[in-house]
Design a protein around this motif. Sequence first.
Motif, short mmCIF file in Angstrom:
data_model
loop_
_atom_site.label_atom_id
_atom_site.label_comp_id
_atom_site.label_asym_id
_atom_site.label_seq_id
_atom_site.Cartn_x
_atom_site.Cartn_y
_atom_site.Cartn_z
N ASP A 186 -6.61 -39.21 -13.95
CA ASP A 186 -6.93 -39.76 -12.63
C ASP A 186 -6.20 -41.11 -12.52
O ASP A 186 -6.67 -42.12 -13.05
CB ASP A 186 -8.44 -39.93 -12.50
CG ASP A 186 -8.87 -40.44 -11.12
OD1 ASP A 186 -8.00 -40.95 -10.38
OD2 ASP A 186 -10.07 -40.34 -10.80
N THR A 187 -5.06 -41.12 -11.86
CA THR A 187 -4.25 -42.34 -11.79
C THR A 187 -4.97 -43.44 -11.03
O THR A 187 -4.77 -44.64 -11.30
CB THR A 187 -2.89 -42.07 -11.14
OG1 THR A 187 -3.09 -41.49 -9.85
CG2 THR A 187 -2.08 -41.09 -11.99
N ARG A 188 -5.82 -43.09 -10.08
CA ARG A 188 -6.57 -44.09 -9.32
C ARG A 188 -7.57 -44.81 -10.23
O ARG A 188 -7.69 -46.03 -10.18
CB ARG A 188 -7.29 -43.42 -8.16
CG ARG A 188 -7.98 -44.39 -7.21
CD ARG A 188 -8.47 -43.67 -5.97
NE ARG A 188 -9.45 -42.64 -6.27
CZ ARG A 188 -9.93 -41.79 -5.36
NH1 ARG A 188 -9.46 -41.81 -4.12
NH2 ARG A 188 -10.83 -40.88 -5.69
N GLY B 273 -11.42 -36.87 -10.65
CA GLY B 273 -10.96 -37.42 -9.38
C GLY B 273 -12.07 -37.87 -8.46
O GLY B 273 -11.79 -38.42 -7.39
N HIS C 90 -4.07 -38.13 -6.58
CA HIS C 90 -4.25 -39.06 -7.70
C HIS C 90 -4.63 -38.36 -9.00
O HIS C 90 -4.84 -39.02 -10.02
CB HIS C 90 -5.30 -40.13 -7.37
CG HIS C 90 -6.66 -39.58 -7.04
ND1 HIS C 90 -7.00 -39.11 -5.80
CD2 HIS C 90 -7.77 -39.44 -7.81
CE1 HIS C 90 -8.25 -38.70 -5.80
NE2 HIS C 90 -8.74 -38.88 -7.01
N ARG D 3 -3.37 -35.92 -12.01
CA ARG D 3 -2.08 -35.49 -12.57
C ARG D 3 -2.30 -34.69 -13.85
O ARG D 3 -3.00 -35.14 -14.76
CB ARG D 3 -1.23 -36.73 -12.85
CG ARG D 3 0.14 -36.43 -13.41
CD ARG D 3 0.93 -37.71 -13.54
NE ARG D 3 2.13 -37.53 -14.36
CZ ARG D 3 2.91 -38.52 -14.75
NH1 ARG D 3 2.63 -39.76 -14.40
NH2 ARG D 3 3.97 -38.28 -15.50
#
Length: 342
Positions: free
Chosen positions: A149-151, A221, A246, A248
């Motif tokens: 979860d890049t966020r 996410g 967001h 990946r």
Amino acid sequence: MKALDELMRSVRGMAVEEPCQVPEKPVDLLLYAPCPVKLVVKDGIDRIIADHAARGEELCAHIPMGCTSVDPYDPISREPDPDRLPGVIGSIGFGDFWRREFVSRHVRPGLFAAAPAKNLHPLHERAGLLDPRGRYTVYGVTPYLFLADTRRLGDKPVPHTWEDVLHPRYQGELVMCGDGDDMADAVILNVHKEFGMDGLRALAGNCKGFMHSSSMVKSAGSGDEEAGAVYIIPAFFAETITRPAHLRVVWPRDGAASSPLYFLAKKSEHARLADVIAFFSAGFAAIDSAAWFVPMDAAASSRLPPEAGLKWVGWDYIENTDITERRDTLNVLFRDMVRKKS
């Protein structure tokens, strides 16, 4: 290793004898299949059984559908008489059919012979999944990879290797695949083999908690309190969900830790059960959802991303270790480390 050996003896002493009795007449096929493909696999085997019946030949298979019920074949790995074993045994992960007692009694003496695909998948070949001793046939794997979860990661980098997820920057950010007593066995074994107990402690230190794979795809996410920044998750679940921007999917550069889908086929039954054995090759590869279990047969077109690779614990490691006992011991130890941290 002394402490680990002592813990292994302790775990072995906790074993409970199952009260059920194995049926007197052995089945031709005993198959424990992965849940996402279980029904389709059973349909394929049922067609083979129907073909035999049309020729006046009886073929019997046992493919449990439930996930938690007591199965009459649970104690079969302790059966001393090879004649009472099924003609073909298929299963998942490093369970009882890798246990030292079963291996010493039935596998090493040559009861079983492997039947690999003629057109072996390149990922199987590169990872070394072909048994050099010709006993087990790994017809697929459950690959464990990262769902990031890049966020939630923010300024932290997305991990790309197994060493990356051991870094203290991910403390409290990892969610591990695990449900009840089950664990991502290939992850624990590979981390321990490559990074030792320090690596296992580092992984436990970064682990926020455990979730079943189906819960992971709902949590990843989201803004839930139990959500993590990085999920260690089977490829099937990571690759088949609808993902927000967001989220990946990351196939580790050093390979997705691979838990085997395998079968053991008696040498004496290869001819009679040839079509059953063949199903694990082209038949399994033809199942659409089986693509994420990396079938050994390369005949079907691959849906895997170009960066996909597999990490296998290794046949020499398996040969020289009671891999099932090692797995059980490390699972207990890892859960304890995560629990004490929280």
